[in-house]
Design a protein around this motif. Structure first.
Motif, PDB file in Angstrom:
ATOM      1  N   VAL A  96       6.120  -4.286  11.886  1.00  0.00           N
ATOM      2  CA  VAL A  96       4.601  -3.540  11.713  1.00  0.00           C
ATOM      3  C   VAL A  96       4.356  -2.793  10.408  1.00  0.00           C
ATOM      4  N   LEU A  97       4.615  -2.723  10.069  1.00  0.00           N
ATOM      5  CA  LEU A  97       4.347  -1.278   8.128  1.00  0.00           C
ATOM      6  C   LEU A  97       3.330  -0.404   8.881  1.00  0.00           C
ATOM      7  N   PHE A  98       2.412  -0.593   9.176  1.00  0.00           N
ATOM      8  CA  PHE A  98       1.538   0.950   9.408  1.00  0.00           C
ATOM      9  C   PHE A  98       0.701   0.627  10.818  1.00  0.00           C
ATOM     10  N   ALA A  99       0.830   1.000  12.215  1.00  0.00           N
ATOM     11  CA  ALA A  99      -0.490   1.468  12.997  1.00  0.00           C
ATOM     12  C   ALA A  99      -1.362   2.427  13.149  1.00  0.00           C
ATOM     13  N   PRO A 100      -2.013   2.443  13.204  1.00  0.00           N
ATOM     14  CA  PRO A 100      -3.393   3.519  12.577  1.00  0.00           C
ATOM     15  C   PRO A 100      -3.106   4.293  13.785  1.00  0.00           C
ATOM     16  N   HIS A 101      -3.144   3.529  15.120  1.00  0.00           N
ATOM     17  CA  HIS A 101      -3.536   3.799  16.326  1.00  0.00           C
ATOM     18  C   HIS A 101      -1.407   4.844  17.199  1.00  0.00           C
ATOM     19  N   LEU A 102      -0.556   4.145  16.242  1.00  0.00           N
ATOM     20  CA  LEU A 102       0.672   4.706  16.964  1.00  0.00           C
ATOM     21  C   LEU A 102       1.686   5.411  15.937  1.00  0.00           C
ATOM     22  N   SER A 103       2.978   5.309  15.713  1.00  0.00           N
ATOM     23  CA  SER A 103       3.564   6.350  15.432  1.00  0.00           C
ATOM     24  C   SER A 103       4.441   4.901  14.650  1.00  0.00           C
ATOM     25  N   TRP A 104       4.288   3.718  14.106  1.00  0.00           N
ATOM     26  CA  TRP A 104       5.482   2.813  13.865  1.00  0.00           C
ATOM     27  C   TRP A 104       4.741   3.090  12.158  1.00  0.00           C
TER      28      TRP A 104
END
Ligand SMILES: [Zn+2]
Length: 370
Positions: A96-104
């Motif tokens: 996951v390169l970028f997840a708006p809801h998470l710290s990923w």
């Protein structure tokens, strides 16, 4: 003769592999849903829990996912896990390169979870997972050239081309919501102006309804009465409900969203030429109140109109379970027949990894597609 035998075997593997139960996980902004899904797309059991706050480490989210899978595995054979997450997933469906809801941020989720669970795991963008489910089991069935558009707070989308998900070179295909439809128009959180989702989405519907109500327009009075004069309480579902009960102002608001939807679909048809559009997301609950104006605007704006077959525009059928069902079904393609997840094995492995006692050097499973 030998060829016949091997093709029988391939058919046998395909038939059996497709029926293995797998777990689909849908990671949303507030809830994580996990379900066991069979080969016909039916959810056999579903669990839900809160999404850990953005400030929590990626490990916390992995713990939650692991616990959900193990809880389901206590009662079902689970042969693979598919995860649908909002955000950018790389084209290998591993990170996951970028997840708006998470710290990923560039999170190697597939590796981390498949190591812990000892099962094949795939990670997929949630809109891709939903489109896959609609294509396999829902409103997209039977049409190999499909574009799905989800009207939620923004616009998500996905492309099924020739019966396969089209993810693009970097896994970013389908971000239709940020196509510019009005140069210099409304500001979008993405940093640009005039993005499609600023005109045709749940947020757009709410913004327009509140603006109209705040302007004390008499046409908005019935809407205002529903919220006892509190403009900030006007929501998308409330406008939809009012429209379904015949409030002309609410009908008009949805009509406007629908017209913008149709314009964007015509643009997508110019680029992708699908046979069918499937419209999902919360706003699609308005049904024909949204889709009728969308079809009209689509026809008015379609390139080559009158000289080409026109794509159908359907409402999605699987609702908010589509992401979960699709993720599970995509994982089924990597399931291994004789491997299921077992709580005892996972817990033993976690003890070993903490204490180092009894460490073995063999890997539990080998990735099928590398
Ligand atoms: Zn934008």
């Amino acid at each position: 003769m030998g060829r016949e035998l091997s093709s029988d075997y391939a058919e046998y593997v395909r038939r059996t592999a497709l029926r293995l139960p797998t777990v689909g996980i849908d990671i949303g902004g507030t809830k994580i849903a996990a379900g066991v899904v069979d080969g016909e797309g039916r959810i056999l059991e579903q669990l839900r829990t809160e999404t850990p706050h953005k400030s929590k480490s990626p490990k916390v989210v992995e713990d939650v996912i692991t616990e959900l899978v193990l809880a389901l595995a206590d009662r079902h054979d689970v042969h693979a896990v598919g995860i649908g997450a909002a955000g950018f997933v790389d084209a290998q469906r591993a990170r996951v390169l970028f997840a708006p809801h998470l710290s990923w941020r560039n999170e190697p989720l597939q590796e981390a979870l498949s190591d812990r669970l000892g099962l094949p795991v795939i990670v997929e963008n949630d809109a891709n997972a939903a489109a896959w489910a609609e294509w396999r089991f829902g409103a997209g069935a039977g049409e190999e050239h499909l574009v799905m558009v989800n009207l939620g707070t923004g616009i998500g989308g996905a492309i099924v081309h020739g019966g396969r998900l089209e993810r693009g070179r970097y896994g970013m295909a389908g971000e239709f919501g940020h196509m510019t439809v009005v140069p210099g128009g409304h500001r979008c959180p993405c940093g640009n102006r005039g993005c499609w989702e600023q005109y045709s989405s749940g947020n757009a519907l709410v913004r327009e309804a509140r603006e109209l109500a705040a302007a004390e327009s008499p046409v908005a009075q019935p809407l205002l009465d529903r919220v006892e004069g509190d403009v900030a309480s006007i929501t998308g579902p409330l406008v939809t409900e009012a429209a379904q009960e015949g409030d002309p102002c609410a009908v008009e608001l949805l009509q406007e969203i629908g017209q913008w939807l149709g314009l964007g679909l015509a643009n997508l048809a110019a680029a992708l030429d699908p046979g069918r559009f499937v419209i999902g997301g919360g706003v699609s609950a308005a049904g024909e109140l949204l889709l009728r104006p969308a079809r009209e605007a689509y026809r008015r704006n379609l390139t080559g109109r009158g000289f080409r077959p026109e794509a159908e525009i359907f409402e999605a059928e699987l609702g908010n379970t589509a992401g979960l069902i699709g993720a599970a079904d995509l994982a089924r393609g990597r399931a291994r027949r004789f491997r299921t997840v077992k709580r005892a094995r996972v817990e033993r492995a976690e003890r070993v990894s903490r204490t180092g006692v009894g460490r073995r050097r063999t890997q539990w499973w080998t990735p099928l597609e590398r």
